[in-house]
Design a protein around this motif. Structure first.
Motif, PDB file in Angstrom:
ATOM      1  N   LEU A   1       0.836  -1.204   0.000  1.00 54.81           N
ATOM      2  CA  LEU A   1       0.000   0.000   0.000  1.00 54.81           C
ATOM      3  C   LEU A   1       0.870   1.254   0.000  1.00 54.81           C
ATOM      4  N   ARG A   2       1.913   1.249   0.801  1.00 53.64           N
ATOM      5  CA  ARG A   2       2.808   2.411   0.916  1.00 53.64           C
ATOM      6  C   ARG A   2       3.621   2.616  -0.353  1.00 53.64           C
ATOM      7  N   TYR A   3       4.080   1.533  -0.957  1.00 49.16           N
ATOM      8  CA  TYR A   3       5.008   1.632  -2.093  1.00 49.16           C
ATOM      9  C   TYR A   3       4.368   1.238  -3.417  1.00 49.16           C
ATOM     10  N   PHE A   4       3.080   1.494  -3.557  1.00 46.55           N
ATOM     11  CA  PHE A   4       2.399   1.205  -4.817  1.00 46.55           C
ATOM     12  C   PHE A   4       3.086   2.009  -5.922  1.00 46.55           C
ATOM     13  N   THR A   5       3.711   1.317  -6.860  1.00 46.72           N
ATOM     14  CA  THR A   5       4.487   1.973  -7.918  1.00 46.72           C
ATOM     15  C   THR A   5       4.224   1.273  -9.246  1.00 46.72           C
ATOM     16  N   PRO A   6       3.245   1.770 -10.013  1.00 48.96           N
ATOM     17  CA  PRO A   6       3.013   1.169 -11.321  1.00 48.96           C
ATOM     18  C   PRO A   6       4.243   1.316 -12.224  1.00 48.96           C
ATOM     19  N   VAL A   7       4.448   0.324 -13.065  1.00 44.43           N
ATOM     20  CA  VAL A   7       5.571   0.316 -13.994  1.00 44.43           C
ATOM     21  C   VAL A   7       5.089   0.841 -15.347  1.00 44.43           C
ATOM     22  N   ILE A   8       5.768   1.875 -15.852  1.00 43.07           N
ATOM     23  CA  ILE A   8       5.419   2.441 -17.164  1.00 43.07           C
ATOM     24  C   ILE A   8       5.970   1.517 -18.243  1.00 43.07           C
ATOM     25  N   THR A   9       5.060   1.023 -19.078  1.00 48.85           N
ATOM     26  CA  THR A   9       5.459   0.112 -20.155  1.00 48.85           C
ATOM     27  C   THR A   9       5.471   0.798 -21.520  1.00 48.85           C
ATOM     28  N   LYS A  10       4.735   1.918 -21.635  1.00 50.71           N
ATOM     29  CA  LYS A  10       4.676   2.643 -22.912  1.00 50.71           C
ATOM     30  C   LYS A  10       4.360   4.107 -22.632  1.00 50.71           C
TER      31      LYS A  10
ATOM     32  N   VAL B   1       0.436   7.670 -20.280  1.00 44.50           N
ATOM     33  CA  VAL B   1       1.250   6.456 -20.343  1.00 44.50           C
ATOM     34  C   VAL B   1       0.392   5.203 -20.190  1.00 44.50           C
ATOM     35  N   LEU B   2       0.999   4.101 -20.538  1.00 40.98           N
ATOM     36  CA  LEU B   2       0.419   2.794 -20.277  1.00 40.98           C
ATOM     37  C   LEU B   2       1.305   2.153 -19.214  1.00 40.98           C
ATOM     38  N   THR B   3       0.693   1.620 -18.152  1.00 35.60           N
ATOM     39  CA  THR B   3       1.450   0.975 -17.077  1.00 35.60           C
ATOM     40  C   THR B   3       1.015  -0.485 -16.957  1.00 35.60           C
ATOM     41  N   ASP B   4       1.701  -1.195 -16.092  1.00 37.24           N
ATOM     42  CA  ASP B   4       1.304  -2.579 -15.825  1.00 37.24           C
ATOM     43  C   ASP B   4      -0.042  -2.646 -15.112  1.00 37.24           C
ATOM     44  N   ARG B   5      -0.594  -1.503 -14.732  1.00 36.12           N
ATOM     45  CA  ARG B   5      -1.910  -1.427 -14.080  1.00 36.12           C
ATOM     46  C   ARG B   5      -2.959  -0.770 -14.970  1.00 36.12           C
ATOM     47  N   GLY B   6      -2.591  -0.466 -16.212  1.00 35.86           N
ATOM     48  CA  GLY B   6      -3.527   0.145 -17.143  1.00 35.86           C
ATOM     49  C   GLY B   6      -3.075   1.527 -17.582  1.00 35.86           C
ATOM     50  N   GLU B   7      -3.922   2.186 -18.385  1.00 40.78           N
ATOM     51  CA  GLU B   7      -3.600   3.518 -18.886  1.00 40.78           C
ATOM     52  C   GLU B   7      -3.688   4.525 -17.746  1.00 40.78           C
ATOM     53  N   CYS B   8      -2.814   5.526 -17.804  1.00 37.87           N
ATOM     54  CA  CYS B   8      -2.754   6.496 -16.720  1.00 37.87           C
ATOM     55  C   CYS B   8      -2.320   7.855 -17.253  1.00 37.87           C
ATOM     56  N   ARG B   9      -2.854   8.890 -16.649  1.00 40.57           N
ATOM     57  CA  ARG B   9      -2.438  10.257 -16.943  1.00 40.57           C
ATOM     58  C   ARG B   9      -2.026  10.894 -15.622  1.00 40.57           C
ATOM     59  N   PHE B  10      -0.882  11.583 -15.651  1.00 37.62           N
ATOM     60  CA  PHE B  10      -0.423  12.270 -14.441  1.00 37.62           C
ATOM     61  C   PHE B  10       0.398  13.480 -14.833  1.00 37.62           C
TER      62      PHE B  10
ATOM     63  N   LEU C   1       2.502  15.135  -9.070  1.00 35.69           N
ATOM     64  CA  LEU C   1       2.130  16.207  -8.142  1.00 35.69           C
ATOM     65  C   LEU C   1       1.449  15.686  -6.881  1.00 35.69           C
ATOM     66  N   ASP C   2       0.799  14.530  -6.960  1.00 34.77           N
ATOM     67  CA  ASP C   2       0.120  13.939  -5.805  1.00 34.77           C
ATOM     68  C   ASP C   2       1.002  12.949  -5.052  1.00 34.77           C
ATOM     69  N   GLU C   3       2.294  12.933  -5.391  1.00 32.13           N
ATOM     70  CA  GLU C   3       3.297  12.065  -4.779  1.00 32.13           C
ATOM     71  C   GLU C   3       3.103  10.580  -5.091  1.00 32.13           C
ATOM     72  N   ASN C   4       2.388  10.288  -6.182  1.00 33.75           N
ATOM     73  CA  ASN C   4       2.320   8.917  -6.673  1.00 33.75           C
ATOM     74  C   ASN C   4       3.617   8.648  -7.424  1.00 33.75           C
ATOM     75  N   ARG C   5       4.129   7.439  -7.288  1.00 39.93           N
ATOM     76  CA  ARG C   5       5.383   7.073  -7.951  1.00 39.93           C
ATOM     77  C   ARG C   5       5.111   6.141  -9.126  1.00 39.93           C
ATOM     78  N   PHE C   6       5.898   6.326 -10.181  1.00 38.14           N
ATOM     79  CA  PHE C   6       5.839   5.480 -11.364  1.00 38.14           C
ATOM     80  C   PHE C   6       7.268   5.086 -11.687  1.00 38.14           C
ATOM     81  N   GLU C   7       7.452   3.850 -12.131  1.00 32.03           N
ATOM     82  CA  GLU C   7       8.804   3.364 -12.407  1.00 32.03           C
ATOM     83  C   GLU C   7       8.959   3.014 -13.882  1.00 32.03           C
ATOM     84  N   ILE C   8      10.124   3.344 -14.406  1.00 31.51           N
ATOM     85  CA  ILE C   8      10.563   2.832 -15.707  1.00 31.51           C
ATOM     86  C   ILE C   8      11.812   2.012 -15.386  1.00 31.51           C
ATOM     87  N   PRO C   9      11.698   0.674 -15.367  1.00 34.91           N
ATOM     88  CA  PRO C   9      12.830  -0.168 -14.966  1.00 34.91           C
ATOM     89  C   PRO C   9      14.032  -0.069 -15.899  1.00 34.91           C
ATOM     90  N   ASP C  10      13.759   0.152 -17.198  1.00 36.56           N
ATOM     91  CA  ASP C  10      14.861   0.244 -18.157  1.00 36.56           C
ATOM     92  C   ASP C  10      14.427   1.133 -19.319  1.00 36.56           C
TER      93      ASP C  10
END
Length: 181
Positions: free
Chosen positions: A101-110, A125-134, A156-165
């Motif tokens: 819950l604390r470290y919820f970090t969707p991965v950006i795939t596109k 973007v498209l993430t491993d959790r679906g399409e997202c706008r931020f 801006l809302d302190e949500n984190r998104f990761e691009i692993p590579d």
């Protein structure tokens, strides 16, 4: 209004308490689920009806050194779990749930699109959790490099998104992202 007197002895005691490392013994630390679904803790005779579960090294060593803290605004560390693999399965599941819950970090795939407007960047973007706008603030250190190719983006809302590579993104996607790297 009367000023509080400076108490060096009290300050030294508080500093010593803050610097003390307390490793939690799994035999003495009993975690439980609260009615609200959070984690609570009983250590010896002390009970904490709700605790925060925080990774000390969330990106480099997520399974070791888990800090257990009180929930007040100026939280205090109760203790540290050195190794998640050394605790029982039920406790581990409860703590991992809190960490997820604390470290919820969707991965950006596109990267579909990034628009730069008035000092803000609008990501589509498209993430491993679906399409997202931020949205991120351009000058606010929202993009952090964890390695040469791994990036964390905080909106801006302190949500984190990761691009692993970033090298796995297409050339067109990297070009859109270049402005922020």
């Amino acid at each position: 209004m009367e000023d509080k007197e400076f108490n060096l002895e009290q300050m030294e005691k508080e500093t010593e308490e803050m610097l003390k490392i307390n490793i939690l013994n799994p035999a003495e630390a009993k975690f439980f689920r609260t009615k609200g679904g959070f984690a609570g803790l009983k250590v010896k005779e002390e009970e904490y009806p709700r605790v925060q579960v925080v990774r000390m090294f969330p990106f480099t060593d997520p399974e070791h050194y888990i800090s257990i803290r009180t929930v007040e605004e100026r939280s205090k560390e109760i203790g540290i779990i050195e190794d998640m693999s050394k605790i029982d399965a039920e406790t581990r599941a409860l703590l991992l749930e809190q960490l997820n819950l604390r470290y919820f970090t969707p991965v950006i795939t596109k990267i579909i699109n990034i628009k730069d407007l008035h000092g803000f960047a609008y990501f589509d973007v498209l993430t491993d959790r679906g399409e997202c706008r931020f949205t991120i603030h351009m000058g606010g250190g929202a993009v952090v490099h964890l390695s040469e190719t791994r990036v964390i983006i905080t909106d801006l809302d302190e949500n984190r998104f990761e691009i692993p590579d970033i090298m796995k993104l297409s050339a067109n996607e990297r070009k859109k992202l270049d402005l922020f790297l």
